[in-house]
Design a protein around this motif. Structure first.
Motif, PDB file in Angstrom:
ATOM      1  N   ALA A 154     -42.358 -80.588  71.492  1.00 47.46           N
ATOM      2  CA  ALA A 154     -41.150 -81.613  71.488  1.00 47.46           C
ATOM      3  C   ALA A 154     -40.488 -81.190  70.105  1.00 47.46           C
ATOM      4  CB  ALA A 154     -41.285 -82.894  71.943  1.00 47.46           C
ATOM      5  N   ALA A 155     -41.192 -81.526  68.983  1.00 50.22           N
ATOM      6  CA  ALA A 155     -40.786 -81.174  67.366  1.00 50.22           C
ATOM      7  C   ALA A 155     -40.373 -79.868  67.325  1.00 50.22           C
ATOM      8  CB  ALA A 155     -41.707 -81.804  66.456  1.00 50.22           C
ATOM      9  N   ASN A 156     -40.954 -78.972  67.681  1.00 49.11           N
ATOM     10  CA  ASN A 156     -40.488 -77.719  67.704  1.00 49.11           C
ATOM     11  C   ASN A 156     -39.138 -77.304  68.202  1.00 49.11           C
ATOM     12  OD1 ASN A 156     -42.590 -76.717  66.115  1.00 49.11           O
ATOM     13  ND2 ASN A 156     -43.037 -75.129  67.225  1.00 49.11           N
ATOM     14  N   ALA A 157     -39.055 -77.916  69.608  1.00 47.36           N
ATOM     15  CA  ALA A 157     -37.827 -77.562  70.209  1.00 47.36           C
ATOM     16  C   ALA A 157     -36.630 -78.240  69.670  1.00 47.36           C
ATOM     17  CB  ALA A 157     -37.911 -78.187  71.614  1.00 47.36           C
ATOM     18  N   MET A 158     -36.695 -79.467  68.884  1.00 44.70           N
ATOM     19  CA  MET A 158     -35.733 -80.056  68.174  1.00 44.70           C
ATOM     20  C   MET A 158     -35.286 -79.303  67.289  1.00 44.70           C
ATOM     21  SD  MET A 158     -33.832 -82.716  68.537  1.00 44.70           S
ATOM     22  CE  MET A 158     -34.439 -83.634  69.654  1.00 44.70           C
ATOM     23  N   HIS A 159     -36.392 -78.912  66.358  1.00 48.54           N
ATOM     24  CA  HIS A 159     -35.973 -78.335  64.845  1.00 48.54           C
ATOM     25  C   HIS A 159     -35.451 -76.748  65.380  1.00 48.54           C
ATOM     26  CE1 HIS A 159     -37.770 -76.688  60.873  1.00 48.54           C
ATOM     27  NE2 HIS A 159     -36.518 -76.638  60.913  1.00 48.54           N
ATOM     28  N   ILE A 160     -35.741 -75.980  66.276  1.00 49.44           N
ATOM     29  CA  ILE A 160     -34.988 -74.947  66.637  1.00 49.44           C
ATOM     30  C   ILE A 160     -33.673 -75.007  67.003  1.00 49.44           C
ATOM     31  CG2 ILE A 160     -34.997 -72.724  68.023  1.00 49.44           C
ATOM     32  CD1 ILE A 160     -38.101 -72.878  68.302  1.00 49.44           C
ATOM     33  N   LEU A 161     -33.348 -76.116  67.818  1.00 50.29           N
ATOM     34  CA  LEU A 161     -31.837 -76.513  68.497  1.00 50.29           C
ATOM     35  C   LEU A 161     -31.198 -76.822  67.244  1.00 50.29           C
ATOM     36  CD1 LEU A 161     -30.180 -77.235  70.705  1.00 50.29           C
ATOM     37  CD2 LEU A 161     -31.003 -79.321  71.033  1.00 50.29           C
ATOM     38  N   GLY A 162     -31.874 -77.580  66.331  1.00 48.34           N
ATOM     39  CA  GLY A 162     -31.331 -77.920  65.032  1.00 48.34           C
ATOM     40  C   GLY A 162     -30.766 -76.920  64.292  1.00 48.34           C
ATOM     41  N   ASP A 163     -31.567 -75.976  64.053  1.00 54.10           N
ATOM     42  CA  ASP A 163     -31.384 -74.831  63.152  1.00 54.10           C
ATOM     43  C   ASP A 163     -30.215 -73.928  63.901  1.00 54.10           C
ATOM     44  OD1 ASP A 163     -33.259 -75.106  61.394  1.00 54.10           O
ATOM     45  OD2 ASP A 163     -34.524 -73.785  61.957  1.00 54.10           O
ATOM     46  N   GLY A 164     -30.233 -74.053  65.217  1.00 57.39           N
ATOM     47  CA  GLY A 164     -29.035 -73.140  66.032  1.00 57.39           C
ATOM     48  C   GLY A 164     -27.758 -73.691  65.792  1.00 57.39           C
ATOM     49  N   THR A 165     -27.826 -74.979  66.079  1.00 58.59           N
ATOM     50  CA  THR A 165     -26.385 -75.751  66.118  1.00 58.59           C
ATOM     51  C   THR A 165     -26.074 -76.157  64.486  1.00 58.59           C
ATOM     52  OG1 THR A 165     -27.776 -77.969  66.202  1.00 58.59           O
ATOM     53  CG2 THR A 165     -26.823 -76.850  68.087  1.00 58.59           C
ATOM     54  N   LEU A 166     -26.876 -76.835  63.596  1.00 58.54           N
ATOM     55  CA  LEU A 166     -26.402 -77.138  62.268  1.00 58.54           C
ATOM     56  C   LEU A 166     -26.375 -76.048  61.294  1.00 58.54           C
ATOM     57  CD1 LEU A 166     -28.485 -80.585  62.415  1.00 58.54           C
ATOM     58  CD2 LEU A 166     -26.184 -80.436  62.912  1.00 58.54           C
ATOM     59  N   MET A 167     -27.517 -75.251  61.310  1.00 56.93           N
ATOM     60  CA  MET A 167     -27.772 -74.479  60.343  1.00 56.93           C
ATOM     61  C   MET A 167     -26.592 -73.048  60.667  1.00 56.93           C
ATOM     62  SD  MET A 167     -30.606 -71.573  59.185  1.00 56.93           S
ATOM     63  CE  MET A 167     -31.860 -72.907  59.004  1.00 56.93           C
ATOM     64  N   LEU A 168     -26.650 -72.536  61.723  1.00 57.00           N
ATOM     65  CA  LEU A 168     -25.896 -71.480  62.424  1.00 57.00           C
ATOM     66  C   LEU A 168     -24.573 -71.531  62.712  1.00 57.00           C
ATOM     67  CD1 LEU A 168     -28.914 -69.161  63.630  1.00 57.00           C
ATOM     68  CD2 LEU A 168     -27.857 -69.428  61.259  1.00 57.00           C
ATOM     69  N   GLY A 169     -24.543 -72.882  63.351  1.00 57.14           N
ATOM     70  CA  GLY A 169     -23.339 -73.406  63.888  1.00 57.14           C
ATOM     71  C   GLY A 169     -22.689 -72.953  65.254  1.00 57.14           C
ATOM     72  N   HIS A 170     -23.967 -72.612  66.178  1.00 53.53           N
ATOM     73  CA  HIS A 170     -23.781 -72.232  67.448  1.00 53.53           C
ATOM     74  C   HIS A 170     -23.141 -73.570  68.584  1.00 53.53           C
ATOM     75  CE1 HIS A 170     -25.152 -68.297  66.603  1.00 53.53           C
ATOM     76  NE2 HIS A 170     -26.469 -68.687  66.644  1.00 53.53           N
ATOM     77  N   TRP A 171     -22.382 -73.108  69.505  1.00 55.51           N
ATOM     78  CA  TRP A 171     -22.015 -74.045  70.777  1.00 55.51           C
ATOM     79  C   TRP A 171     -21.156 -75.114  70.032  1.00 55.51           C
ATOM     80  CZ3 TRP A 171     -27.830 -73.843  70.308  1.00 55.51           C
ATOM     81  CH2 TRP A 171     -28.278 -72.897  70.956  1.00 55.51           C
ATOM     82  N   GLY A 172     -20.339 -74.451  69.225  1.00 52.82           N
ATOM     83  CA  GLY A 172     -19.036 -75.411  68.671  1.00 52.82           C
ATOM     84  C   GLY A 172     -19.492 -76.365  67.543  1.00 52.82           C
ATOM     85  N   PHE A 173     -20.594 -76.087  66.702  1.00 52.55           N
ATOM     86  CA  PHE A 173     -21.009 -77.141  65.833  1.00 52.55           C
ATOM     87  C   PHE A 173     -20.568 -76.466  64.675  1.00 52.55           C
ATOM     88  CE2 PHE A 173     -23.700 -78.954  68.971  1.00 52.55           C
ATOM     89  CZ  PHE A 173     -23.999 -80.410  68.429  1.00 52.55           C
ATOM     90  N   PRO A 174     -20.426 -76.990  63.514  1.00 59.00           N
ATOM     91  CA  PRO A 174     -20.011 -76.596  62.154  1.00 59.00           C
ATOM     92  C   PRO A 174     -21.091 -75.948  61.470  1.00 59.00           C
ATOM     93  CG  PRO A 174     -20.320 -79.053  61.947  1.00 59.00           C
ATOM     94  CD  PRO A 174     -20.441 -78.912  63.496  1.00 59.00           C
ATOM     95  N   LYS A 175     -20.903 -74.671  60.933  1.00 59.98           N
ATOM     96  CA  LYS A 175     -21.865 -74.064  60.268  1.00 59.98           C
ATOM     97  C   LYS A 175     -22.074 -74.691  58.922  1.00 59.98           C
ATOM     98  CE  LYS A 175     -23.240 -69.207  59.122  1.00 59.98           C
ATOM     99  NZ  LYS A 175     -22.952 -67.821  59.192  1.00 59.98           N
TER     100      LYS A 175
END
Length: 438
Positions: free
Chosen positions: A158-179
Motif C-alpha cells: 500500500a505504501a509503495n502504491a501511494m509513493h509511486i502515485l505521489g511521484d507521478g502526480t506531485l513530482m512529475l505533474g501528471h493528471w492535471g497536478f502541478p509539477k
C-alpha cells in the motif's frame, strides 16, 4: 522450512522497497543530473536520520522475539508500547536536528549550486514524514519479533502504491497536478510514510500486541527505555557509522576527476545493486526473529543451526544475483540514466561490487542473527573497523592519491565489504552471542 516461511515475505517486502527506490530513481532521472545527485545525497541524509530509529527497532525485535519464544506475551506487549513512545520522541528530535544541520552537511559533502538547492527543497518535505516513519518502523519490528513477516509486506504494498502515485502526480505533474519536481518527491515520501503508519495501527489492533496502545504500556519508563536501547543503541551506532562513512565516501567521490558525475552514478549503482542484496535483507529479518525466539525457548543449538541455514541459503541466492549483475551491468544502469559519463561510472560500480555479493550475504544475515540474540556491540565494532579504519582511507588512497578516480573508490568499497563478511562469520562462529542478555 522455518527460515523460508519467514524469509519469503521479508524478501518480497525488501523487493517492494527496492522496486519503489528504482521507480523513484527513474522518475528523478527524468529531471536531470542535478536532481539525481540531489536525490542521492538527500537519500543518504534521510538514511542517517532513520539510523536513529534503528536503536529502537533492533531492540524491539530482539525483546519481542525473546519474550514470544518464552511465552511471556505481556512483556512483549509492554516492549512494543514503550518502543512506540520512544520512536515518536526520537522522531521529533532528529527531524529538527537535521533541519538545523542541513546546510553544513551539504557543504561538507561538496554539494553546491543547483544540486544543493534541490536537495534542501527535497528534505524540507521528506523530513515531515519522519515521525510517522519511526513509529511505523517500530511496529514492523514488533511484528517481525512475533514471527509475522506478512503484515509488513501488506503495508509495503500500500505504501509503495501511494509513493509511486505521489511521484507521478506531485513530482512529475501528471493528471492535471502541478509539477513540483524533486520537492514533490519529498512530499510523496512523507505521505507514504503516514499511510504505512496508519495501516500498521489497523493491523496492531487485531494482533496479540493490541494492548500496547493503552497508556499503561505507552507511559514512559526509564527501565524499559534502557532495556530496549541497551540492545539497540549499538546497532543504531553501526547504522550511523555506515551512513556517516557514506557521507565521507561521497565527499571523496565529489573530489575525483569525475566529480558530480561520480556522485550521480553512486545512487544509480546502489539502486541497481539492491536487486542483488535485497534477499539479504529478507533472510536477515528471518534470522533475527528465529534466533531470538530459539534463545527465548532456551535452545541455543537450534538458534545456531537456524542462523547458519539462513546465511547459507542467502549466499547462494545473492551469488547468483551477483553474476547476473556483472553480466548485465550496462542494461541495469541504463534503466536510470542515458548520460554517457554517468552511465560508464555506474557500470564500473556494478561490475566491481558484484564480486562482493557472497560475503555481503553472510555479513547481512549473520548480523541479523546476532542482533536477534541481543549481541549488538561486536557487530558494531566490525562495522567501524570496516568503514572507518579501512574503507574511507583506502578510497582516499586509491581514488585521489593514486588517481584511480571512481573505480578506485568502488574497489575500496568491494574489498571492505568482503572483509566485513569474514569478520562477521568469525563472530557468529565463536558462539558468545548465545549468552547475550536482553
Amino acid at each position: 522450512m522455518a527460515v523460508w516461511r519467514l524469509a519469503w515475505p521479508a524478501v518480497l517486502t525488501s523487493a517492494l522497497m527496492m522496486t519503489n527506490s528504482i521507480l523513484d530513481r527513474i522518475f528523478v532521472g527524468s529531471l536531470g543530473r542535478d536532481a539525481l545527485a540531489a536525490a542521492g545525497v538527500g537519500g543518504q541524509i534521510t538514511f542517517t536520520v532513520v539510523s536513529g530509529s534503528i536503536a529502537i527497532t533492533v531492540g524491539t525485535t530482539a525483546l519481542v522475539a525473546r519474550f514470544t519464544g518464552a511465552g511471556e506475551m505481556d512483556n512483549a506487549t509492554r516492549a512494543t508500547g514503550q518502543s512506540m513512545a520512544l520512536g515518536a520522541v526520537t522522531g521529533v528530535a532528529t527531524m529538527f536536528l537535521i533541519y538545523i544541520l542541513m546546510n553544513p552537511l551539504l557543504a561538507m559533502m561538496g554539494v553546491t549550486g543547483n544540486a544543493a538547492a534541490l536537495c534542501r527543497a527535497f528534505l524540507l518535505y521528506a523530513l515531515v514524514g519522519h515521525i510517522a516513519g519511526n513509529v511505523g518502523s517500530v511496529l514492523a519490528a514488533a511484528f517481525r519479533g512475533l514471527g509475522d513477516t506478512r503484515s509488513p509486506l501488506k503495508v509495503m504494498l500500500a505504501a509503495n502504491a501511494m509513493h509511486i502515485l505521489g511521484d507521478g502526480t506531485l513530482m512529475l505533474g501528471h493528471w492535471g497536478f502541478p509539477k513540483m519536481g524533486l520537492p514533490g518527491g519529498g512530499l510523496a515520501m512523507a505521505i507514504s510514510l503516514f499511510t504505512s503508519m496508519g495501516l500498521y495501527f489497523v493491523i496492531l489492533l487485531r494482533s496479540p500486541l493490541k494492548e500496547s496502545v493503552r497508556w499503561t504500556y505507552l507511559a514512559p519508563s526509564l527501565h524499559w527505555a534502557w532495556r530496549i536501547l541497551r540492545v539497540g543503541i549499538p546497532a543504531a551506532l553501526a547504522a550511523v557509522i555506515r551512513s556517516t562513512a557514506m557521507l565521507g565516501f561521497t565527499a571523496v567521490l565529489a573530489r575525483t576527476i569525475e566529480g558530480l558525475n561520480a556522485v550521480a552514478a553512486m545512487p544509480i549503482g546502489l539502486t541497481a545493486e539492491s536487486l542483488a542484496f535485497m534477499p539479504g535483507m529478507g533472510f536477515s529479518v528471518a534470522a533475527s526473529a528465529l534466533v531470538g525466539q530459539a534463545l527465548g525457548a532456551r535452545s541455543p543449538r537450534h538458534a545456531e543451526r537456524l542462523g547458519w541455514a539462513a546465511s547459507h541459503q542467502c549466499a547462494v541466492v545473492m551469488s547468483t544475483m551477483g553474476v547476473i549483475l556483472f553480466l548485465f551491468a550496462e542494461f541495469f544502469a541504463r534503466i536510470f540514466t542515458h548520460d554517457p559519463a554517468v552511465l560508464a561510472i555506474a557500470v564500473s560500480y556494478l561490475r566491481i561490487m558484484a564480486i562482493s555479493e557472497p560475503m555481503l550475504a553472510y555479513n547481512m544475515v549473520l548480523t541479523g542473527g546476532l542482533q536477534g540474540a541481543g549481541d549488538t556491540i561486536r557487530p558494531t565494532v566490525v562495522t567501524a573497523i570496516s568503514f572507518w579504519v579501512f574503507r574511507l582511507p583506502l578510497a582516499w588512497l586509491l581514488a585521489l592519491q593514486m588517481r584511480m578516480g571512481a573505480s578506485g573508490a568502488w574497489v575500496a568499497m568491494a574489498a571492505t565489504t568482503i572483509l566485513s563478511g569474514f569478520m562477521t562469520i568469525m563472530l557468529f562462529r565463536d558462539g558468545k552471542w548465545k549468552r547475550a542478555k536482553v
